[in-house]
Design an enzyme around this catalytic site. Structure first.
Site, PDB file in Angstrom:
ATOM      1  N   ASP A 125      43.861  42.335  47.802  1.00  0.00           N
ATOM      2  CA  ASP A 125      43.549  41.126  47.066  1.00  0.00           C
ATOM      3  C   ASP A 125      44.815  40.542  46.930  1.00  0.00           C
ATOM      4  OD1 ASP A 125      42.739  39.126  45.798  1.00  0.00           O
ATOM      5  OD2 ASP A 125      41.806  39.735  44.719  1.00  0.00           O
TER       6      ASP A 125
ATOM      7  N   LYS B 259      37.506  41.299  47.820  1.00  0.00           N
ATOM      8  CA  LYS B 259      38.641  39.708  47.144  1.00  0.00           C
ATOM      9  C   LYS B 259      37.643  39.829  45.954  1.00  0.00           C
ATOM     10  CE  LYS B 259      40.123  38.251  50.775  1.00  0.00           C
ATOM     11  NZ  LYS B 259      41.798  38.978  51.020  1.00  0.00           N
ATOM     12  N   CYS B 260      38.785  39.323  44.510  1.00  0.00           N
ATOM     13  CA  CYS B 260      38.786  38.541  43.437  1.00  0.00           C
ATOM     14  C   CYS B 260      37.487  38.245  43.222  1.00  0.00           C
ATOM     15  CB  CYS B 260      39.862  37.957  42.605  1.00  0.00           C
ATOM     16  SG  CYS B 260      39.955  36.925  41.306  1.00  0.00           S
ATOM     17  N   PRO B 261      36.891  38.637  41.868  1.00  0.00           N
ATOM     18  CA  PRO B 261      37.433  39.499  41.022  1.00  0.00           C
ATOM     19  C   PRO B 261      36.570  40.644  41.330  1.00  0.00           C
ATOM     20  CG  PRO B 261      34.874  38.306  40.273  1.00  0.00           C
ATOM     21  CD  PRO B 261      35.363  37.707  42.062  1.00  0.00           C
TER      22      PRO B 261
END
Length: 79
Positions: free
Chosen positions: A43, A16-18
């Protein structure tokens, strides 16, 4: 351009981000200018983050593909 012409695949599915951008940035440092890499992500924010990363870091986003469960990005290292 076929997938067989690509030098590398980078599987970032499940992150997932980042993390997809951070790991892609780190990977790109080790590549020679002109190298191509497919970045695979799940993501949903990657469709915004990866193009922005390419623009900011001076790489060329060659292609974006929507696939089941995510996206694939073909990136050319520019510098």
């Amino acid at each position: 351009m076929s997938d067989s012409d690509i030098a590398a695949r980078y599987d970032l599915r499940g992150l997932k981000c980042p993390l997809p951008v951070l790991k892609t940035r780190k990977r790109m440092v080790s590549l020679e200018p002109g190298a191509l890499v497919w970045v695979e992500t799940t993501d949903p924010l990657a469709v915004v983050d990866i193009p922005h990363f390419c623009s900011e870091d001076g790489h060329r986003l060659v292609e974006t593909r929507t696939v089941d469960g995510g996206h694939h990005f073909l990136i050319e290292k520019r510098r």
